[in-house]
Design a protein around this motif. Structure first.
Motif, PDB file in Angstrom:
ATOM      1  N   GLU A  59     -65.994 -34.088   5.829  1.00  0.00           N
ATOM      2  CA  GLU A  59     -67.091 -33.401   5.152  1.00  0.00           C
ATOM      3  C   GLU A  59     -66.620 -32.175   4.350  1.00  0.00           C
ATOM      4  O   GLU A  59     -65.637 -31.535   4.687  1.00  0.00           O
ATOM      5  CB  GLU A  59     -68.130 -32.928   6.192  1.00  0.00           C
ATOM      6  CG  GLU A  59     -68.817 -34.065   6.966  1.00  0.00           C
ATOM      7  CD  GLU A  59     -68.107 -34.441   8.250  1.00  0.00           C
ATOM      8  OE1 GLU A  59     -66.906 -34.113   8.400  1.00  0.00           O
ATOM      9  OE2 GLU A  59     -68.739 -35.060   9.133  1.00  0.00           O
ATOM     10  N   ARG A  60     -67.376 -31.884   3.312  1.00  0.00           N
ATOM     11  CA  ARG A  60     -67.249 -30.648   2.508  1.00  0.00           C
ATOM     12  C   ARG A  60     -65.821 -30.383   1.989  1.00  0.00           C
ATOM     13  O   ARG A  60     -65.223 -29.348   2.235  1.00  0.00           O
ATOM     14  CB  ARG A  60     -67.809 -29.442   3.280  1.00  0.00           C
ATOM     15  CG  ARG A  60     -69.324 -29.558   3.433  1.00  0.00           C
ATOM     16  CD  ARG A  60     -69.896 -28.577   4.393  1.00  0.00           C
ATOM     17  NE  ARG A  60     -69.340 -28.689   5.716  1.00  0.00           N
ATOM     18  CZ  ARG A  60     -69.623 -29.673   6.579  1.00  0.00           C
ATOM     19  NH1 ARG A  60     -70.515 -30.586   6.271  1.00  0.00           N
ATOM     20  NH2 ARG A  60     -69.045 -29.724   7.756  1.00  0.00           N
TER      21      ARG A  60
ATOM     22  N   ASN B 275     -72.857 -31.943  -0.371  1.00  0.00           N
ATOM     23  CA  ASN B 275     -73.586 -30.827   0.205  1.00  0.00           C
ATOM     24  C   ASN B 275     -74.536 -30.296  -0.863  1.00  0.00           C
ATOM     25  O   ASN B 275     -74.209 -30.329  -2.048  1.00  0.00           O
ATOM     26  CB  ASN B 275     -72.594 -29.741   0.634  1.00  0.00           C
ATOM     27  CG  ASN B 275     -73.193 -28.813   1.658  1.00  0.00           C
ATOM     28  OD1 ASN B 275     -73.590 -27.705   1.335  1.00  0.00           O
ATOM     29  ND2 ASN B 275     -73.285 -29.271   2.892  1.00  0.00           N
TER      30      ASN B 275
ATOM     31  N   GLY C 150     -70.821 -33.490  10.619  1.00  0.00           N
ATOM     32  CA  GLY C 150     -71.447 -32.527   9.697  1.00  0.00           C
ATOM     33  C   GLY C 150     -72.230 -33.181   8.575  1.00  0.00           C
ATOM     34  O   GLY C 150     -72.140 -32.755   7.432  1.00  0.00           O
TER      35      GLY C 150
ATOM     36  N   PHE D  43     -75.215 -30.531   7.340  1.00  0.00           N
ATOM     37  CA  PHE D  43     -74.803 -29.126   7.440  1.00  0.00           C
ATOM     38  C   PHE D  43     -75.333 -28.440   6.199  1.00  0.00           C
ATOM     39  O   PHE D  43     -74.717 -28.468   5.133  1.00  0.00           O
ATOM     40  CB  PHE D  43     -73.275 -29.041   7.486  1.00  0.00           C
ATOM     41  CG  PHE D  43     -72.727 -27.745   8.016  1.00  0.00           C
ATOM     42  CD1 PHE D  43     -73.256 -26.522   7.627  1.00  0.00           C
ATOM     43  CD2 PHE D  43     -71.673 -27.734   8.919  1.00  0.00           C
ATOM     44  CE1 PHE D  43     -72.757 -25.325   8.119  1.00  0.00           C
ATOM     45  CE2 PHE D  43     -71.153 -26.542   9.427  1.00  0.00           C
ATOM     46  CZ  PHE D  43     -71.705 -25.336   9.015  1.00  0.00           C
TER      47      PHE D  43
ATOM     48  N   THR E  90     -69.479 -28.992  12.906  1.00  0.00           N
ATOM     49  CA  THR E  90     -68.861 -29.064  11.589  1.00  0.00           C
ATOM     50  C   THR E  90     -68.454 -30.482  11.199  1.00  0.00           C
ATOM     51  O   THR E  90     -68.658 -30.905  10.063  1.00  0.00           O
ATOM     52  CB  THR E  90     -67.629 -28.125  11.567  1.00  0.00           C
ATOM     53  OG1 THR E  90     -68.070 -26.828  12.010  1.00  0.00           O
ATOM     54  CG2 THR E  90     -67.045 -27.998  10.188  1.00  0.00           C
TER      55      THR E  90
ATOM     56  N   GLN F 257     -62.847 -26.510   7.860  1.00  0.00           N
ATOM     57  CA  GLN F 257     -63.376 -25.143   7.990  1.00  0.00           C
ATOM     58  C   GLN F 257     -63.229 -24.370   6.674  1.00  0.00           C
ATOM     59  O   GLN F 257     -64.099 -23.597   6.297  1.00  0.00           O
ATOM     60  CB  GLN F 257     -62.719 -24.427   9.175  1.00  0.00           C
ATOM     61  CG  GLN F 257     -63.189 -25.032  10.504  1.00  0.00           C
ATOM     62  CD  GLN F 257     -62.436 -24.582  11.745  1.00  0.00           C
ATOM     63  OE1 GLN F 257     -62.297 -25.331  12.699  1.00  0.00           O
ATOM     64  NE2 GLN F 257     -61.934 -23.364  11.765  1.00  0.00           N
TER      65      GLN F 257
ATOM     66  N   THR G 265     -65.952 -25.792   4.283  1.00  0.00           N
ATOM     67  CA  THR G 265     -67.283 -25.386   4.730  1.00  0.00           C
ATOM     68  C   THR G 265     -67.530 -23.911   4.426  1.00  0.00           C
ATOM     69  O   THR G 265     -68.637 -23.504   4.058  1.00  0.00           O
ATOM     70  CB  THR G 265     -67.429 -25.653   6.245  1.00  0.00           C
ATOM     71  OG1 THR G 265     -67.169 -27.038   6.484  1.00  0.00           O
ATOM     72  CG2 THR G 265     -68.825 -25.317   6.753  1.00  0.00           C
TER      73      THR G 265
ATOM     74  N   TYR H 159     -70.788 -21.497   3.869  1.00  0.00           N
ATOM     75  CA  TYR H 159     -71.377 -21.222   5.184  1.00  0.00           C
ATOM     76  C   TYR H 159     -70.504 -20.281   6.025  1.00  0.00           C
ATOM     77  O   TYR H 159     -69.278 -20.423   6.048  1.00  0.00           O
ATOM     78  CB  TYR H 159     -71.613 -22.544   5.926  1.00  0.00           C
ATOM     79  CG  TYR H 159     -72.471 -23.477   5.090  1.00  0.00           C
ATOM     80  CD1 TYR H 159     -73.842 -23.259   4.973  1.00  0.00           C
ATOM     81  CD2 TYR H 159     -71.904 -24.520   4.369  1.00  0.00           C
ATOM     82  CE1 TYR H 159     -74.630 -24.072   4.172  1.00  0.00           C
ATOM     83  CE2 TYR H 159     -72.683 -25.346   3.563  1.00  0.00           C
ATOM     84  CZ  TYR H 159     -74.042 -25.109   3.470  1.00  0.00           C
ATOM     85  OH  TYR H 159     -74.812 -25.913   2.670  1.00  0.00           O
TER      86      TYR H 159
ATOM     87  N   MET I  15     -70.371 -22.512  12.181  1.00  0.00           N
ATOM     88  CA  MET I  15     -69.503 -23.689  12.348  1.00  0.00           C
ATOM     89  C   MET I  15     -69.081 -23.915  13.789  1.00  0.00           C
ATOM     90  O   MET I  15     -68.359 -23.085  14.353  1.00  0.00           O
ATOM     91  CB  MET I  15     -68.188 -23.490  11.571  1.00  0.00           C
ATOM     92  CG  MET I  15     -68.298 -23.437  10.100  1.00  0.00           C
ATOM     93  SD  MET I  15     -66.597 -23.256   9.465  1.00  0.00           S
ATOM     94  CE  MET I  15     -66.905 -22.173   8.094  1.00  0.00           C
TER      95      MET I  15
END
Ligand code: DGJ
Length: 720
Positions: free
Chosen positions: A195-196, A222, A523, A526, A539, A552, A555, A559, A564
């Motif tokens: 993700e992200r 996202n 996530g 999120f 996360t 991380q 994200t 965020y 997280m």
């Protein structure tokens, strides 16, 4: 005063922190997006369009005006923000200025998640009232500027002030026209377990965009994008961030045109949306948050972090240090009983862990993922003493007790589905597509929402639950509702979100002491909408430490660390098969809400000792990690290392973290240059005792010891 109106130039100047945003009223009466960027001393910007040279006569002038809320009127052929189908059947509207109000503070958005103020002095709000005389449609554009950051929260309220029904077919939350065409778009793409991931691409002459048609914000994209100058880096250059406070299908579209401007709109995805407005009815869009960063991506991210951490997240847990937890999912999956769980809890208590979370599999006959969702009744074969019994035992060991739910779902093999086959999203006569052998409950229905509130509340009020993990493991397919008439079926996706937000509001306010964490196959949801109800999110299901560096880092573009979930898991890692040291896994996890996700009872004595030391460290620094200023220093996407730092809210301590993914031979020394320190202040390295000037740490840097593959280095420097 943050917002001023000049009657002579007919401009509104929103100014706070280092930001100005200027809206001008065209002679015809439509609002124009005259400026957004570094703070101005004057908003006298009428010349920008008055002196604008006219182009070829065959192209409407509207194509070159910077519009605040474009409807396509007068021949604006760029991306529209709004289209309303009136009684005549066409979608043309021309919204003209009627009046405005400037209010202290920020009004709430009923039924929707949104940023807020605690004191009216924290922000000011401009309400611009516009009207389309022919259809009787009214629009109120709302702009709140926050004093501390200059962040601007926008939303739109529609009203049908006519005698005939009308239909919203497109209703974005915000649109901006920035001058110039050499912008780049940054967005966060992904999939399950990745993700992200940041991606940066040039904005084309044409259109580009990201979206979700999943009924959730989703793993793939996202609800965030940024426009940046090509030369913008993490610490230099301009960046304009756009974030949608919404958890369902969304669209962000951007494009550059022949007239030296670039438009970006964001809001509900028109592919999954129409809304019937009967005479007198109103509709409010989700909120979009616009953040200008003058000094690179970090400057934008830090504004999002502080706004979302302190004025989007709510409740007692907003400012409370988050507990160190252990979750049994990767330790046992569905194969647990009370003894196995208590072995984990016993070890957790010895190690200083504060919360035990029981994940999926505690209810119905759920021994695999193919049944029982919806039947929220404890499985006595696994837990003969019930949840109450287990909760008592966990509490007796000095830990809090948390529980997993997936309340929005139903398994076809469940008592709930057998009793209410029409309670899921479906279209009569069509196959009900299953994902993970489950269907989605129809949260556009009040009776279904009530069932969820009652079922979850019954457990929270009787079983001693301190934490809830609210999971959601599939996206929409046949998104129809048994209760809505045909002309409202395309409202299901948004009505579902409104139902979910009602459910979350009711449950979280009924149980204010409970810490809620949202989750969606890792996530996959999120987003800021969820953070309004639940201050932290899982996360990703990818728990590999090296992968987590990227997760991380990506994200953190939007965020805060306090949102997280970050857990230490077993090796070889269940997602990648990679083996990393306990120290590295701990050092990566301490960059978020720290926890464990493995069978603690099987750890070696050496790993227990490492983990104990890490837990003790986390308890000392979590105030800095969760409430401090986060800065990205080295990108894991750019090479074989990563680094970031956390600066205490009062500037008194900095925690710097460096990670080596793959080492290289014969390499020179690594100098890690810190940021945001006071140049003349002295900082003592707590491990070595060496004292440095802030200017030295920022200019020359900290020496990172030679490192091997998959290793980490954490330095604490305290201001003297
Ligand atoms: C998906 C979550 O991301 C996991 O952490 C776990 O809770 C499973 N669901 C349980 O089914």
């Amino acid at each position: 005063m943050l917002i001023t109106y000049s009657a002579s130039s007919r401009t509104f100047h929103l100014a706070a922190a280092d930001v100005s945003y200027v809206i001008g009223l065209h002679d015809k009466g439509f609002p124009m997006n005259l400026y957004w960027g570094a703070r101005l001393t004057s908003a006298d910007l009428g010349y920008l369009w008055e002196d604008c040279p006219l182009g070829a006569s065959f192209d409407p002038q509207a194509n070159r005006y910077p519009m605040e809320y474009p409807t396509g009127a007068w021949g604006d052929h760029r991306i529209p923000a709004c289209r309303i189908q009136g009684a005549y059947g066409d979608v043309v509207t021309q919204f003209l200025y009627v009046s405005h109000e400037i209010l202290p503070g920020k009004p709430s958005l009923p039924g929707l998640p949104a940023t807020y103020v605690e004191d009216p002095s924290e922000a000011e709000t401009l309400l611009l009232n516009l009207e389309d005389a022919l259809t009787g449609a009214k629009v109120q554009l709302s702009y709140t500027i926050f004093a501390a950051t200059g962040a601007i929260a926008r939303s739109v309220r529609f009203e049908n002030a006519s005698q005939e029904p009308m239909r919203l077919v497109e209703a974005a939350s915000a649109s901006v026209d920035l001058f110039g065409t050499d912008w780049e778009l940054l967005h966060l793409w992904g999939g399950w377990a990745i993700e992200r991931t940041p991606q940066r691409l040039p904005i084309p002459r044409g259109e580009t965009g990201i979206s979700s048609r999943r009924g959730a914000s989703g793993h793939e994209h996202n609800p965030f994008a940024a426009l940046l100058r090509p030369e913008t880096t993490e610490s230099q250059g301009e960046v304009y961030g756009f974030s949608l406070v919404y958890s369902g299908s969304f669209a962000i579209r951007a494009g550059a045109n022949a007239y030296e401007s670039t438009r970006l709109t964001l809001g509900l995805n028109p592919a999954d949306f129409t809304w019937l407005l009967e005479p007198g009815e109103t509709f409010v869009t989700p909120e979009a948050v616009l953040v200008y960063g003058a000094q690179g991506l970090n400057s934008m991210s830090q504004k999002f972090h502080s706004l979302y951490r302190s004025r989007l997240c709510r409740g007692v847990w907003r400012d409370t240090p988050r507990p160190v937890l252990v979750n049994n999912w990767e330790a046992t999956y569905f194969g647990f009983d009370e003894d196995k769980l208590m072995a984990i809890v016993d070890r957790a208590a010895e190690m200083g862990i504060e919360l035990f979370v029981l994940d999926d599999g505690w209810f119905g006959v759920r021994n695999t993922d193919n049944c029982s969702l919806g039947d929220w009744v404890v499985n006595k074969k696994k837990l003969p003493n019930g949840l109450e019994g287990l909760s008592k035992k966990v509490h007796a060991k000095g830990l809090k007790f948390g529980l997993w739910f997936e309340p929005e779902m139903v398994s076809p093999d469940s008592d709930l589905y057998r009793a209410h086959p029409d309670w899921c999203l479906h279209v009569p006569g069509r196959e009900r597509t299953e994902c993970r052998q489950q269907l989605i409950l129809d949260l556009s229905r009040e009776d279904v929402c009530r069932y969820i509130v009652d079922a979850v509340s019954a457990i929270l009020s009787t079983c001693g639950i301190d934490y809830v993990k609210w999971d959601m493991n599939r996206n929409f397919t046949e998104a129809g509702s048994a209760l809505l008439p045909p002309q409202r079926q395309r409202e299901v996706s948004h009505r579902y979100m409104l139902g979910l937000y009602r459910v979350l509001e009711e449950i979280t306010s009924r149980f204010p002491q409970v810490l809620f964490e949202s989750c969606s196959g890792g996530g996959g949801r999120f987003d800021p909408g969820m953070l309004y109800y639940m201050p932290q999110t899982w996360t990703s299901d990818d728990t590999d430490a090296m992968e987590r560096l990227k997760l991380q880092y990506g994200t953190s573009i939007v965020y805060p660390a306090s949102s997280m979930g970050a857990h230490v898991s077993a090796v070889p890692n269940h997602q990648t098969g990679r083996t990393t040291s306990m120290q590295t896994r701990c050092d990566v996890a301490l960059g978020g809400n720290y926890g464990y996700e493995l069978d603690l009872s099987k750890l070696s004595a050496e790993d227990v000792a490492t983990a104990k030391a890490s837990i003790a460290l986390v308890k000392e620094i979590r105030g800095i990690v969760q409430q401090g200023t986060f800065t990205r220093l080295v990108s894991p996407f750019a090479g074989n290392s990563a680094a970031w730092q956390f600066l205490a809210p009062d500037g008194s301590e900095v925690v710097a973290c460096y990670f080596s993914v793959l080492s290289s031979p014969n390499r020179s020394v690594i100098r890690l240059r810190l940021q945001g320190l006071e140049p003349q202040r002295r900082y003592r390295d707590l491990a070595t005792g060496r004292v440095y000037d802030g200017s030295v740490l920022m200019g020359a840097g900290l020496i990172v010891p030679a490192m091997q593959d998959f290793s980490s280095y954490v330095a604490r420097l305290r201001a003297e």
